[in-house]
Design a protein around this motif. Structure first.
Motif, mmCIF file in Angstrom:
data_model
loop_
_atom_site.group_PDB
_atom_site.id
_atom_site.type_symbol
_atom_site.label_atom_id
_atom_site.label_comp_id
_atom_site.label_asym_id
_atom_site.label_seq_id
_atom_site.Cartn_x
_atom_site.Cartn_y
_atom_site.Cartn_z
ATOM 1 N N GLU A 128 4.678 0.632 6.409
ATOM 2 C CA GLU A 128 3.235 0.781 6.200
ATOM 3 C C GLU A 128 2.755 -0.050 5.015
ATOM 4 O OE1 GLU A 128 1.487 2.541 3.675
ATOM 5 O OE2 GLU A 128 3.229 2.979 2.434
ATOM 6 N N VAL A 129 1.495 -0.486 5.084
ATOM 7 C CA VAL A 129 0.956 -1.422 4.091
ATOM 8 C C VAL A 129 -0.194 -0.793 3.305
ATOM 9 C CG1 VAL A 129 0.420 -3.872 3.742
ATOM 10 C CG2 VAL A 129 1.517 -3.171 5.853
ATOM 11 N N ASP A 130 -0.180 0.529 3.170
ATOM 12 C CA ASP A 130 -1.190 1.234 2.385
ATOM 13 C C ASP A 130 -2.598 0.874 2.841
ATOM 14 O OD1 ASP A 130 -1.886 3.142 0.549
ATOM 15 O OD2 ASP A 130 -1.877 1.782 -1.173
ATOM 16 N N VAL A 131 -2.818 0.990 4.145
ATOM 17 C CA VAL A 131 -4.167 0.781 4.676
ATOM 18 C C VAL A 131 -5.074 1.915 4.205
ATOM 19 C CG1 VAL A 131 -3.342 -0.449 6.719
ATOM 20 C CG2 VAL A 131 -3.610 2.044 6.807
ATOM 21 N N ASP A 132 -6.359 1.743 4.430
ATOM 22 C CA ASP A 132 -7.293 2.835 4.164
ATOM 23 C C ASP A 132 -6.792 4.088 4.881
ATOM 24 O OD1 ASP A 132 -9.756 4.542 4.986
ATOM 25 O OD2 ASP A 132 -10.523 3.223 3.412
ATOM 26 N N PRO A 133 -6.769 5.251 4.217
ATOM 27 C CA PRO A 133 -6.216 6.461 4.841
ATOM 28 C C PRO A 133 -6.774 6.779 6.223
ATOM 29 C CG PRO A 133 -6.588 6.855 2.516
ATOM 30 C CD PRO A 133 -7.162 5.504 2.811
ATOM 31 N N ALA A 134 -8.028 6.439 6.443
ATOM 32 C CA ALA A 134 -8.632 6.710 7.749
ATOM 33 C C ALA A 134 -8.020 5.864 8.861
ATOM 34 C CB ALA A 134 -10.136 6.472 7.690
ATOM 35 N N ALA A 135 -7.285 4.810 8.470
ATOM 36 C CA ALA A 135 -6.719 3.878 9.449
ATOM 37 C C ALA A 135 -5.206 4.030 9.594
ATOM 38 C CB ALA A 135 -7.064 2.445 9.058
ATOM 39 N N MET A 136 -4.625 5.098 9.068
ATOM 40 C CA MET A 136 -3.163 5.240 9.126
ATOM 41 C C MET A 136 -2.657 5.240 10.562
ATOM 42 S SD MET A 136 -2.102 7.819 5.986
ATOM 43 C CE MET A 136 -2.817 9.272 6.776
ATOM 44 N N GLN A 137 -3.269 6.036 11.427
ATOM 45 C CA GLN A 137 -2.824 6.060 12.823
ATOM 46 C C GLN A 137 -3.115 4.732 13.514
ATOM 47 O OE1 GLN A 137 -1.062 8.675 14.378
ATOM 48 N NE2 GLN A 137 -0.732 6.975 15.806
ATOM 49 N N ALA A 138 -4.216 4.110 13.168
ATOM 50 C CA ALA A 138 -4.550 2.811 13.756
ATOM 51 C C ALA A 138 -3.502 1.769 13.410
ATOM 52 C CB ALA A 138 -5.933 2.363 13.285
ATOM 53 N N ILE B 74 7.994 2.805 9.813
ATOM 54 C CA ILE B 74 7.876 3.788 8.737
ATOM 55 C C ILE B 74 6.389 3.870 8.429
ATOM 56 C CG2 ILE B 74 8.612 4.460 6.422
ATOM 57 C CD1 ILE B 74 10.923 4.119 8.415
ATOM 58 N N VAL B 75 5.783 5.017 8.674
ATOM 59 C CA VAL B 75 4.326 5.095 8.681
ATOM 60 C C VAL B 75 3.785 5.722 7.398
ATOM 61 C CG1 VAL B 75 4.321 5.240 11.201
ATOM 62 C CG2 VAL B 75 4.248 7.351 9.856
ATOM 63 N N SER B 76 2.547 5.434 7.146
ATOM 64 C CA SER B 76 1.863 5.972 5.973
ATOM 65 C C SER B 76 1.619 7.464 6.138
ATOM 66 C CB SER B 76 0.542 5.240 5.782
ATOM 67 O OG SER B 76 -0.110 5.648 4.603
ATOM 68 N N CYS B 77 1.506 8.167 5.022
ATOM 69 C CA CYS B 77 1.207 9.599 5.071
ATOM 70 C C CYS B 77 0.590 10.031 3.742
ATOM 71 C CB CYS B 77 2.466 10.418 5.361
ATOM 72 S SG CYS B 77 3.677 10.430 4.031
ATOM 73 N N ARG B 78 0.015 11.225 3.749
ATOM 74 C CA ARG B 78 -0.562 11.817 2.545
ATOM 75 C C ARG B 78 -0.080 13.267 2.447
ATOM 76 N NH1 ARG B 78 -1.269 7.238 2.048
ATOM 77 N NH2 ARG B 78 -3.133 6.082 1.408
#
Length: 278
Positions: free
Chosen positions: A51-61, A81-85
């Motif tokens: 993951e490249v630390d996209v805007d949180p709203a775009a994590m699934q995108a 390996i995906v972004s998460c919060r």
């Protein structure tokens, strides 16, 4: 044969990356096709997208975008390996969705870009424990002074496999071997932590580093974690700040010249195959 466990794709036409504006050298498109041409020439046979630390709203995108690239014929991408919060209330539901997707191999939350108390929150820690039993890993991207955060999380969830990115981000440019060395030794005492040999060329002086510059850091990681708990990653395109993918691959070969074929195979592909069921 290499499995690259740390590939970033940056496509500004597809996804928002708020942090890029502060890093002009990386504020460009770095597309899969550019990576794949060089990677195949280097002997890379598979890759995990990080993951490249996209805007949180775009994590699934981001996950969906990378999955679409992985579906193309001949794609090197074998998972993400995906972004998460984990600090957010919605993490439990997010986790369940990711568990249902075989393309997802793990999570990452970069901790050196947020206050240290984020990973100390009760909800964050509860959600890290939720990952237990899922088969998903959790990448930790921290600075040397945050070694205690790594050990705390590893102790908190002993059934979760944690992956320490970029050899723990040593400040090679400043020759700051300590306290990085002590932190690595302490982290390695946790059997559920794997160290990723990646990205270090970006932390060295881009004009002067050689394989000899990096060798002490690799040797300490291997001495601490052993050959069974290390994996390799390119950190492309961040590695372009220190010479690029081909240069990093060549330096890796040089640093491993004194190791056995069995040892090299563990670092370069076998451990990653086992850890992420590739």
């Amino acid at each position: 044969m290499f499995i690259d466990t740390h590939l970033h794709i940056i496509d500004r036409s597809a996804l928002p990356y708020p942090w890029l504006s502060g890093v002009p050298d990386l504020d460009h498109d770095f597309l899969y096709e550019t990576y794949a041409t060089e990677a195949q020439r280097c002997g890379i046979t598979a890759a995990l997208h990080m993951e490249v630390d996209v805007d949180p709203a775009a994590m699934q995108a981001e996950t969906d975008h990378v999955a679409s690239i992985a579906k193309k014929d001949g794609s090197l991408i074998a998972g993400a390996i995906v972004s998460c919060r984990p600090e957010d209330e919605g993490f439990a539901a997010y986790l369940e969705r990711q568990k249902a997707d075989p393309f997802v191999k793990g999570f990452r939350r970069v901790l050196h870009v947020v206050p240290d108390d984020v990973s100390e929150g009760a909800l964050f820690r509860e959600n890290i424990r939720r990952i237990s039993g899922s088969g998903l890993t959790f990448d930790l991207c921290t600075l040397p002074h945050q070694a205690s955060r790594v050990t705390t999380l590893a102790d908190l969830a002993p059934d979760v496999h944690f992956v320490l990115d970029h050899c723990g981000v040593p400040d090679i440019r400043s020759d700051a071997f300590q306290p990085w060395r002590a932190g690595i030794s302490e982290i390695a005492r946790r059997p559920n932590v794997v160290c990723k040999v990646s990205g270090v060329v970006a932390y060295a002086d881009a004009k002067t580093w050689t394989a000899e510059t990096l060798q002490p850091y690799l040797e300490h990681v291997i001495a601490s974690f052993g050959w069974d708990r290390v994996v390799w990653g390119s950190d492309w395109p961040v590695c372009t700040l220190g010479g690029g993918l081909s240069t990093w691959v060549a330096a890796t070969h040089a640093m491993l010249s004194g190791s056995s074929e069995a040892e090299r195979s563990k670092l370069l592909f076998a451990n990653a195959q086992r850890l992420w069921s590739l």
